[in-house]
Design a protein around this motif. Structure first.
Motif, PDB file in Angstrom:
ATOM      1  N   SER A  51     -22.083 -34.125  27.062  1.00  0.00           N
ATOM      2  CA  SER A  51     -20.455 -34.763  27.664  1.00  0.00           C
ATOM      3  C   SER A  51     -19.848 -33.784  28.592  1.00  0.00           C
ATOM      4  N   LEU A  52     -18.920 -34.473  29.238  1.00  0.00           N
ATOM      5  CA  LEU A  52     -18.057 -33.517  30.156  1.00  0.00           C
ATOM      6  C   LEU A  52     -16.504 -34.207  29.635  1.00  0.00           C
ATOM      7  N   SER A  53     -15.899 -33.401  29.069  1.00  0.00           N
ATOM      8  CA  SER A  53     -14.567 -33.725  28.460  1.00  0.00           C
ATOM      9  C   SER A  53     -13.465 -33.696  29.503  1.00  0.00           C
ATOM     10  N   LEU A  54     -12.703 -34.545  29.794  1.00  0.00           N
ATOM     11  CA  LEU A  54     -11.449 -34.620  30.516  1.00  0.00           C
ATOM     12  C   LEU A  54     -10.228 -34.062  29.811  1.00  0.00           C
ATOM     13  N   GLY A  55     -10.424 -33.717  28.558  1.00  0.00           N
ATOM     14  CA  GLY A  55      -9.451 -33.112  27.832  1.00  0.00           C
ATOM     15  C   GLY A  55      -8.618 -34.192  27.187  1.00  0.00           C
ATOM     16  N   ILE A  56      -7.396 -34.118  26.575  1.00  0.00           N
ATOM     17  CA  ILE A  56      -6.678 -34.959  25.678  1.00  0.00           C
ATOM     18  C   ILE A  56      -5.498 -35.629  26.558  1.00  0.00           C
ATOM     19  N   ALA A  57      -5.218 -37.003  26.351  1.00  0.00           N
ATOM     20  CA  ALA A  57      -4.025 -37.672  26.780  1.00  0.00           C
ATOM     21  C   ALA A  57      -2.992 -37.530  25.679  1.00  0.00           C
ATOM     22  N   PRO A  58      -1.947 -36.387  25.992  1.00  0.00           N
ATOM     23  CA  PRO A  58      -1.253 -36.429  24.744  1.00  0.00           C
ATOM     24  C   PRO A  58      -0.281 -37.322  24.138  1.00  0.00           C
ATOM     25  N   LEU A  59      -0.565 -37.766  23.038  1.00  0.00           N
ATOM     26  CA  LEU A  59       0.404 -38.724  22.237  1.00  0.00           C
ATOM     27  C   LEU A  59       0.060 -40.321  22.454  1.00  0.00           C
ATOM     28  N   ALA A  60      -0.841 -40.317  23.390  1.00  0.00           N
ATOM     29  CA  ALA A  60      -1.591 -41.776  23.660  1.00  0.00           C
ATOM     30  C   ALA A  60      -2.552 -42.429  22.676  1.00  0.00           C
TER      31      ALA A  60
END
Length: 366
Positions: free
Chosen positions: A237-246
């Motif tokens: 996988s390639l992670s785009l990181g988190i979308a905080p609080l979503a």
């Protein structure tokens, strides 16, 4: 970095092992990376250990934190880690969703695909390079970084959760650069993720771009990097990181209701302080219309915030001060949160109301 190569399968693994500001709590055959900030012990991500060693490690970590009379806050933790800490009396509240691009991902049928094609048609070119390949590259990149920072809603660097660029070549990092008319307009540094000494993927952590170009620089870099990464042995996988609080999904039964209320309110009304909704929509552009019909394209993981105590408002606020989302000082934070929430509520009211203040204003000023 030995434990990182064995157990660094989560996105923050490289950052918290490479960052000298993190300390390592070691117990038995495992460790947990943490920082003590404003009287709060903050840890990020998951423990570095085998599954069978995790329970005694977490128990010892919590006990040591209590001995030091520190409040405990964990950020960007997996469900597995959330369950471990809940077993010792901690709560775990949903913190956001992480988007991971899998090996079968394609631009076809994705909202982001149109943005990427438009960027390339505009003449954007992407290339991978070492920082020492050009003596002026670091200077150009630093200029991009400073300009990018000035356009952010959160002016402070988000320490703990995002690493700042070093403009140097280091192991387990790869950087892709975007060029337009022979001018550097953006770059993304990817960090390796490991499991059992095998590299399994990459995390797009450091992302800088010239937003005045009004083209999808980051997305074009991701598409180019993915084409390179996916042919590597072991790639997952390639992670785009988190979308905080979503994507709030506190259905597991051990969230803290106070923290949940704060995070829900922040996501709904706090966009003037931090671009929660914009980040979420940007990452959502990579999702397929149907996960069931495209199971090997994208994985969306829930992440959690670990807290202890019934009313952990103070430690959570201090943790977000340490991250850089909130200003330093409880009074400053209270004023900032009140102002941002009020602005968000007013905007929400106006967007969903037929009332317009313009006629009233004209009547009062005539």
């Amino acid at each position: 970095m030995e434990s990182y190569k064995k157990f660094g399968s989560f996105t923050m693994a490289y950052s918290i092992k490479a960052d000298p500001h993190f300390s390592q709590f070691v117990h038995g055959a495992g460790s947990i990376a943490y920082q003590d900030v404003h009287g709060v012990r903050i840890f990020v991500g998951d423990p570095f250990c085998r599954a069978e060693d995790a329970t005694p490690l977490v128990e010892a970590f919590i006990a040591e934190t209590r001995r030091q009379r520190l409040s405990l806050v964990g950020m960007q933790c997996s469900m597995e880690t959330a369950r471990l800490f809940n077993g010792f009396g901690c709560d775990a509240t949903h913190m956001g969703v992480e988007t991971l691009i899998l090996s079968d991902w394609s631009m076809k049928g994705k909202n982001v695909g149109r943005r990427i094609r438009k960027a390339f048609k505009s003449g954007l070119t992407i290339s991978e390079a070492r920082w020492d390949s050009d003596t002026t590259l670091a200077q150009q990149a630093e200029k991009i970084s400073d300009s990018w920072r000035s356009t952010r809603k959160a002016k402070k660097a988000l320490g703990l959760l995002l690493r700042e660029p070093t403009f140097k070549d280091t192991p387990d990092e790869r950087t892709f650069f975007a060029w337009l008319d022979h001018e550097l307009v953006g770059y993304v540094t990817f960090e390796a993720m490991y499991e059992n000494n095998q590299r399994i993927g990459w995390y797009a952590n450091i992302n800088r771009r010239d937003d005045s170009r009004n083209i999808a620089i980051f997305d074009a870099i991701v598409a180019t990097a993915l084409a390179s990464f996916r042919i590597e042995p072991g790639f997952q996988s390639l992670s785009l990181g988190i979308a905080p609080l979503a994507g709030m999904h506190n259905t597991h039964g051990f969230s803290n209701r106070v923290v949940e209320l704060i995070t829900d309110t922040s996501f709904k009304f706090g966009n003037d302080g931090y671009n929660y909704k914009g980040i979420f929509q940007s990452k959502k552009g990579y999702w397929p219309k149907s996960f069931e019909q495209n199971p090997n394209q994208v994985e969306v993981k829930d992440t959690y915030c670990i807290t202890s105590g019934i009313m952990p408002v103070n430690p959570v606020a201090k943790a977000f001060m340490g991250v850089g989302i909130l200003p330093d000082g409880l009074m400053q934070t209270a004023l900032f949160a009140t102002k941002i929430t009020a602005m968000g509520m007013w905007r929400e009211f106006m967007d969903n109301s037929r009332f317009s203040p313009a006629p009233l204003w004209r009547a009062l000023t005539t």
